[in-house]
Write a protein that holds these residues in place. Sequence first.
Motif, PDB file in Angstrom:
ATOM      1  N   ILE A 110       0.849  -1.183   0.000  1.00 29.49           N
ATOM      2  CA  ILE A 110       0.000   0.000   0.000  1.00 29.49           C
ATOM      3  C   ILE A 110       0.886   1.235   0.000  1.00 29.49           C
ATOM      4  O   ILE A 110       1.733   1.398   0.890  1.00 29.49           O
ATOM      5  N   VAL A 111       0.709   2.094  -0.993  1.00 32.38           N
ATOM      6  CA  VAL A 111       1.391   3.385  -1.000  1.00 32.38           C
ATOM      7  C   VAL A 111       0.525   4.367  -0.215  1.00 32.38           C
ATOM      8  O   VAL A 111      -0.658   4.553  -0.537  1.00 32.38           O
ATOM      9  N   VAL A 112       1.113   4.955   0.808  1.00 34.54           N
ATOM     10  CA  VAL A 112       0.407   5.917   1.654  1.00 34.54           C
ATOM     11  C   VAL A 112       0.824   7.308   1.202  1.00 34.54           C
ATOM     12  O   VAL A 112       2.010   7.661   1.226  1.00 34.54           O
ATOM     13  N   ALA A 113      -0.148   8.104   0.780  1.00 34.64           N
ATOM     14  CA  ALA A 113       0.134   9.427   0.231  1.00 34.64           C
ATOM     15  C   ALA A 113      -0.757  10.476   0.873  1.00 34.64           C
ATOM     16  O   ALA A 113      -1.876  10.182   1.320  1.00 34.64           O
ATOM     17  N   ALA A 114      -0.248  11.699   0.911  1.00 35.16           N
ATOM     18  CA  ALA A 114      -1.006  12.845   1.410  1.00 35.16           C
ATOM     19  C   ALA A 114      -1.631  13.574   0.238  1.00 35.16           C
ATOM     20  O   ALA A 114      -0.939  13.916  -0.726  1.00 35.16           O
ATOM     21  N   ASP A 115      -2.914  13.819   0.331  1.00 33.63           N
ATOM     22  CA  ASP A 115      -3.630  14.563  -0.710  1.00 33.63           C
ATOM     23  C   ASP A 115      -3.397  16.053  -0.482  1.00 33.63           C
ATOM     24  O   ASP A 115      -3.882  16.631   0.487  1.00 33.63           O
ATOM     25  N   ARG A 116      -2.651  16.666  -1.382  1.00 27.41           N
ATOM     26  CA  ARG A 116      -2.362  18.099  -1.240  1.00 27.41           C
ATOM     27  C   ARG A 116      -3.613  18.962  -1.406  1.00 27.41           C
ATOM     28  O   ARG A 116      -3.607  20.126  -1.022  1.00 27.41           O
ATOM     29  N   ARG A 117      -4.669  18.398  -1.964  1.00 28.63           N
ATOM     30  CA  ARG A 117      -5.915  19.139  -2.156  1.00 28.63           C
ATOM     31  C   ARG A 117      -6.992  18.672  -1.176  1.00 28.63           C
ATOM     32  O   ARG A 117      -8.186  18.763  -1.448  1.00 28.63           O
ATOM     33  N   PHE A 146     -15.685  19.433   8.031  1.00 28.79           N
ATOM     34  CA  PHE A 146     -15.618  20.336   9.184  1.00 28.79           C
ATOM     35  C   PHE A 146     -16.703  21.398   9.040  1.00 28.79           C
ATOM     36  O   PHE A 146     -16.430  22.598   9.000  1.00 28.79           O
ATOM     37  N   PRO A 147     -17.975  20.977   8.933  1.00 26.92           N
ATOM     38  CA  PRO A 147     -19.043  21.896   8.519  1.00 26.92           C
ATOM     39  C   PRO A 147     -19.412  22.951   9.547  1.00 26.92           C
ATOM     40  O   PRO A 147     -20.028  23.964   9.184  1.00 26.92           O
ATOM     41  N   HIS A 148     -19.051  22.751  10.821  1.00 30.67           N
ATOM     42  CA  HIS A 148     -19.465  23.723  11.831  1.00 30.67           C
ATOM     43  C   HIS A 148     -18.628  24.996  11.805  1.00 30.67           C
ATOM     44  O   HIS A 148     -18.928  25.951  12.515  1.00 30.67           O
ATOM     45  N   VAL A 149     -17.579  25.029  10.965  1.00 30.50           N
ATOM     46  CA  VAL A 149     -16.818  26.260  10.728  1.00 30.50           C
ATOM     47  C   VAL A 149     -16.934  26.545   9.231  1.00 30.50           C
ATOM     48  O   VAL A 149     -16.157  26.016   8.429  1.00 30.50           O
ATOM     49  N   PRO A 150     -17.882  27.354   8.817  1.00 28.97           N
ATOM     50  CA  PRO A 150     -18.186  27.511   7.387  1.00 28.97           C
ATOM     51  C   PRO A 150     -17.009  27.973   6.535  1.00 28.97           C
ATOM     52  O   PRO A 150     -16.911  27.599   5.364  1.00 28.97           O
ATOM     53  N   ASP A 151     -16.116  28.798   7.074  1.00 28.72           N
ATOM     54  CA  ASP A 151     -15.001  29.313   6.273  1.00 28.72           C
ATOM     55  C   ASP A 151     -13.702  28.580   6.563  1.00 28.72           C
ATOM     56  O   ASP A 151     -12.611  29.105   6.325  1.00 28.72           O
ATOM     57  N   ALA A 152     -13.775  27.352   7.059  1.00 24.76           N
ATOM     58  CA  ALA A 152     -12.572  26.625   7.468  1.00 24.76           C
ATOM     59  C   ALA A 152     -11.595  26.415   6.313  1.00 24.76           C
ATOM     60  O   ALA A 152     -10.378  26.442   6.513  1.00 24.76           O
ATOM     61  N   ARG A 153     -12.108  26.227   5.114  1.00 31.91           N
ATOM     62  CA  ARG A 153     -11.201  25.965   3.988  1.00 31.91           C
ATOM     63  C   ARG A 153     -10.240  27.116   3.760  1.00 31.91           C
ATOM     64  O   ARG A 153      -9.092  26.909   3.329  1.00 31.91           O
ATOM     65  N   ALA A 154     -10.660  28.328   4.051  1.00 29.99           N
ATOM     66  CA  ALA A 154      -9.801  29.495   3.832  1.00 29.99           C
ATOM     67  C   ALA A 154      -8.525  29.440   4.666  1.00 29.99           C
ATOM     68  O   ALA A 154      -7.522  30.064   4.306  1.00 29.99           O
ATOM     69  N   LEU A 155      -8.542  28.679   5.749  1.00 30.93           N
ATOM     70  CA  LEU A 155      -7.352  28.562   6.593  1.00 30.93           C
ATOM     71  C   LEU A 155      -6.203  27.864   5.869  1.00 30.93           C
ATOM     72  O   LEU A 155      -5.055  27.988   6.280  1.00 30.93           O
ATOM     73  N   PHE A 156      -6.513  27.143   4.809  1.00 34.19           N
ATOM     74  CA  PHE A 156      -5.499  26.376   4.086  1.00 34.19           C
ATOM     75  C   PHE A 156      -5.156  27.000   2.738  1.00 34.19           C
ATOM     76  O   PHE A 156      -4.641  26.331   1.843  1.00 34.19           O
ATOM     77  N   ALA A 157      -5.405  28.288   2.589  1.00 35.39           N
ATOM     78  CA  ALA A 157      -5.116  28.957   1.326  1.00 35.39           C
ATOM     79  C   ALA A 157      -3.619  29.025   1.034  1.00 35.39           C
ATOM     80  O   ALA A 157      -3.207  29.017  -0.129  1.00 35.39           O
ATOM     81  N   ASP A 158      -2.802  29.089   2.082  1.00 32.95           N
ATOM     82  CA  ASP A 158      -1.351  29.143   1.902  1.00 32.95           C
ATOM     83  C   ASP A 158      -0.826  27.761   1.510  1.00 32.95           C
ATOM     84  O   ASP A 158      -1.042  26.773   2.222  1.00 32.95           O
ATOM     85  N   ASP A 159      -0.129  27.679   0.387  1.00 29.92           N
ATOM     86  CA  ASP A 159       0.319  26.384  -0.133  1.00 29.92           C
ATOM     87  C   ASP A 159       1.243  25.654   0.831  1.00 29.92           C
ATOM     88  O   ASP A 159       1.120  24.440   1.021  1.00 29.92           O
TER      89      ASP A 159
END
Length: 204
Positions: A93-100, A109-122
């Motif tokens: 099994i190749v274990v990989a991290a999904d960069r996206r 993580f639906p209880h924080v509606p803007d949570a995705r914005a925290l990961f804008a920095d590459d």
Amino acid sequence: MSTSAVPGPRPALDPAALEQVFTGARTAHRFTDEPVTDEQVAAIVDLVKHPPTSMNTQPMRLLLVRSPAAREKLATMMSGSNGDKTRAAPLSIVVAADRRFDEEVPRLFPHVPDARALFADDAFRERTAVFNTALQLGYLILGVRAVGLAAGPMTGIDAPAIEREFFPDGEHAVVAVVNVGVPDPAGFRPRGPRLAVEEVVRTV
């Protein structure tokens, strides 16, 4: 039993369970020829999806390398004896991290509606993906043991080559390769020394 219920106090696991997952388990270097089924893999994943990751990001992705051609390609990208171990294992099994992984954050993580914005920095998103995948790798090893199989995790790999071959989208960072199967009793090495509690723990 529902997995959605709020957990309460639990008794300690019995000694046999602790031995299977922790004290009696070791890294397997050789396996029998018994195959690892898709049903067993699904059972493992259904276990290891539950422990925590940062903001429930769950960035680990698993590539099951089953075909002889793919297995041989992977083996050439392993360091030293890891190539022969990979050729002989019933499943790698190749274990990989999904960069996206952040694309799933609104759902996970639906209880924080803007949570995705925290990961804008590459750079921050990459660190989060790799760290949490390494965390999930630990869960994966314990999950393999919990279903009665053995794991042979390896980080002696040519990760960039594996990424080019198996993840040409450029959106995955390879963290490790884990061989999985029924262990050959002769395929274990003596357990290495472990640090004592007083060497690890301090109180302030």
